[in-house]
Design a protein around this motif. Structure first.
Motif, PDB file in Angstrom:
ATOM      1  N   ASP A 226       0.814  -1.211   0.000  1.00 21.28           N
ATOM      2  CA  ASP A 226       0.000   0.000   0.000  1.00 21.28           C
ATOM      3  C   ASP A 226       0.854   1.270   0.000  1.00 21.28           C
ATOM      4  O   ASP A 226       0.332   2.374  -0.229  1.00 21.28           O
ATOM      5  CB  ASP A 226      -0.937   0.014   1.208  1.00 21.28           C
ATOM      6  CG  ASP A 226      -0.197  -0.106   2.529  1.00 21.28           C
ATOM      7  OD1 ASP A 226       0.801  -0.857   2.591  1.00 21.28           O
ATOM      8  OD2 ASP A 226      -0.616   0.540   3.514  1.00 21.28           O
ATOM      9  N   PRO A 229       2.683   3.224  -5.522  1.00 25.84           N
ATOM     10  CA  PRO A 229       1.561   3.606  -6.384  1.00 25.84           C
ATOM     11  C   PRO A 229       0.735   2.393  -6.821  1.00 25.84           C
ATOM     12  O   PRO A 229       1.291   1.320  -7.105  1.00 25.84           O
ATOM     13  CB  PRO A 229       2.255   4.265  -7.591  1.00 25.84           C
ATOM     14  CG  PRO A 229       3.543   4.780  -7.033  1.00 25.84           C
ATOM     15  CD  PRO A 229       3.972   3.761  -6.012  1.00 25.84           C
ATOM     16  N   ALA A 230      -0.570   2.571  -6.890  1.00 26.06           N
ATOM     17  CA  ALA A 230      -1.489   1.472  -7.196  1.00 26.06           C
ATOM     18  C   ALA A 230      -1.134   0.702  -8.469  1.00 26.06           C
ATOM     19  O   ALA A 230      -1.189  -0.537  -8.476  1.00 26.06           O
ATOM     20  CB  ALA A 230      -2.918   2.002  -7.276  1.00 26.06           C
ATOM     21  N   ARG A 233       1.598  -2.106  -7.713  1.00 24.84           N
ATOM     22  CA  ARG A 233       1.507  -3.031  -6.580  1.00 24.84           C
ATOM     23  C   ARG A 233       1.608  -4.487  -6.986  1.00 24.84           C
ATOM     24  O   ARG A 233       2.162  -5.316  -6.264  1.00 24.84           O
ATOM     25  CB  ARG A 233       0.211  -2.776  -5.815  1.00 24.84           C
ATOM     26  CG  ARG A 233       0.215  -1.442  -5.080  1.00 24.84           C
ATOM     27  CD  ARG A 233      -1.110  -1.092  -4.448  1.00 24.84           C
ATOM     28  NE  ARG A 233      -1.061   0.248  -3.855  1.00 24.84           N
ATOM     29  CZ  ARG A 233      -2.104   0.889  -3.370  1.00 24.84           C
ATOM     30  NH1 ARG A 233      -3.311   0.321  -3.403  1.00 24.84           N
ATOM     31  NH2 ARG A 233      -1.953   2.097  -2.856  1.00 24.84           N
ATOM     32  N   SER A 234       1.092  -4.825  -8.156  1.00 24.38           N
ATOM     33  CA  SER A 234       1.173  -6.221  -8.610  1.00 24.38           C
ATOM     34  C   SER A 234       2.622  -6.641  -8.843  1.00 24.38           C
ATOM     35  O   SER A 234       3.003  -7.785  -8.539  1.00 24.38           O
ATOM     36  CB  SER A 234       0.367  -6.417  -9.893  1.00 24.38           C
ATOM     37  OG  SER A 234       0.894  -5.615 -10.958  1.00 24.38           O
TER      38      SER A 234
END
Length: 407
Positions: A226, A229-230, A233-234
């Protein structure tokens, strides 16, 4: 030139020290016969009588000799005698990623992706030869003036699957490294992802006051995705998976995933922007480069002749328009004078010689326009940086539980 009592590689003149570590020092030197600048890594006097360390040093040189790619520091020569041992390698004119993070903090997403891509390319070429780096960290990534990077220091690298003791730099060690598991490409993928996280956030994903606590975090704590940056995240989740089998199987496979995620999240030109950002960050630390960067081409103005390569563009500029207008006014005034004289009833013709002394105006030439965590890391494994001015020694850690103070 060498310090008193210090052995130097014949045929090279030492210029200055670039860094030092537990295993020795790295110097900038010039090859006598052609003036080419190189980096020379000397095994320390304390270790040159230890046959185990000499064998390991020789092994590093042998590995460098197999890695003939643009993503690594290239081996030029290996010299060993009764007086010492030295690895002569390509000089990388840049600054370590550690120095950039220490001085400027997080790099931003595109630059972090560019660092990860260059790192994975370097690791992929090593993995293709069956070599696992085992000590990937910001100190071992050199960023050059154009924003590209190279991987250095294969001091504890081994062949994939070989039995090896637990070694590495604790904040970047994969879970299997802590338990002495066999090294494999996913081990390097894990370390590269830790560095990626650090570029994005300015901190490492796992931070603990003791070696034992740090080991537990790497082996069982979920990564704090978290904090990144979104869109990325993977990548962090995949790269920091606890089980090697759940990570990308190689740096090349991870590189494919990176390209897709980066393009989707940051557009097709993400790498160009990332490289420009890295070049700018490296440029702020240019005084730490081994040698000066090439100076920009000098602009010269000829007073005897001026040529405009594109007249239309020149005429479109306001100063040119003003000059042309002034000339036109002058012509009109001259014509008016001639007409007035011609209309006189008693014209007078006068022969006259005028001597003009032109004034030459010399145009003015415009003037050409380090909070990293300084954690104390545990017991160092002897190793020195290849070309970084401030070398940080490679660290080694035994499997937990061990109690010395760590990151």
């Amino acid at each position: 030139m060498h310090g008193e009592g210090q052995w130097g590689v014949p045929g090279y003149t030492e210029i200055r020290d670039l860094g030092s570590g537990a295993s020795g020092r790295v110097v900038l030197a010039r090859r006598d016969h052609d003036g080419v600048e190189v980096a020379i890594k000397y095994l320390s006097d304390e270790l040159k009588t230890d046959m185990g360390f000499v064998a390991r040093f020789r092994h590093e040189a042998r590995l460098l000799g197999t890695l003939q790619s643009q993503y690594h520091a290239r081996l030029i020569d290996y010299v060993e005698s009764g007086q010492g041992a030295a690895i002569v390698m390509e000089l990388i004119n840049g600054v370590s990623l550690r120095e950039i993070l220490r001085s400027e903090g997080p790099t931003g997403p595109e630059a972090a992706l560019t660092v990860l891509k260059g790192s994975l390319q370097g690791l992929a070429s090593a993995h293709a030869l069956g070599v696992v780096h085992r000590d990937f960290k910001p100190e071992n990534v050199m960023v050059q003036g154009d924003g590209t990077s190279k991987l250095v220091d294969f001091g504890i690298a081994v062949k994939a699957g070989e039995g090896a003791s637990a070694a590495g730099t604790p904040p970047y060690m994969a879970p299997e490294q802590w338990s002495g598991g066999p090294p494999a490409p996913p081990t390097d993928v894990y370390a590269a992802t830790v560095v990626f996280f650090e570029c994005l956030t300015g901190t490492r994903p796992f931070r603990a006051p003791t070696i034992a606590a740090l080991a537990r975090q790497h082996q069982s704590s979920p990564p704090p995705v978290d904090e990144v940056p979104a869109p990325l995240r993977s990548l962090v989740e995949r790269g920091l998976a606890k089980e090697p089998g759940r990570r990308p199987p190689s740096a090349e496979a991870f590189l494919t995933e990176l390209e897709a995620v980066a393009a989707e999240g940051y557009g097709s030109d993400w790498e160009e922007r990332g490289r420009r950002r890295l070049a700018a960050l490296a440029g702020l630390l240019v005084l730490l480069f081994p040698t000066a960067l090439d100076e920009p081409a000098q602009t010269q103005t000829s007073l005897a002749e001026t040529r405009f390569r594109d007249p239309a563009r020149v005429l479109g500029k306001l100063p040119a328009k003003i000059a042309i207008g002034a000339t036109a006014v002058g012509v009109l005034v001259a014509v008016a004078v001639v007409i007035a004289n011609a209309s006189s009833d008693t014209p007078v013709l006068r022969a006259q010689t005028s001597t003009a002394s032109p004034t030459t105006a010399v145009p003015a030439t415009p003037e050409p326009e380090e909070s990293d965590e300084t954690d104390e890391e545990p017991t160092p494994t002897p190793s020195a940086e290849a070309t970084t001015p401030k070398a940080t020694p490679t660290q080694s850690a035994a499997p937990p539980p061990v109690q010395p103070t760590a990151t």
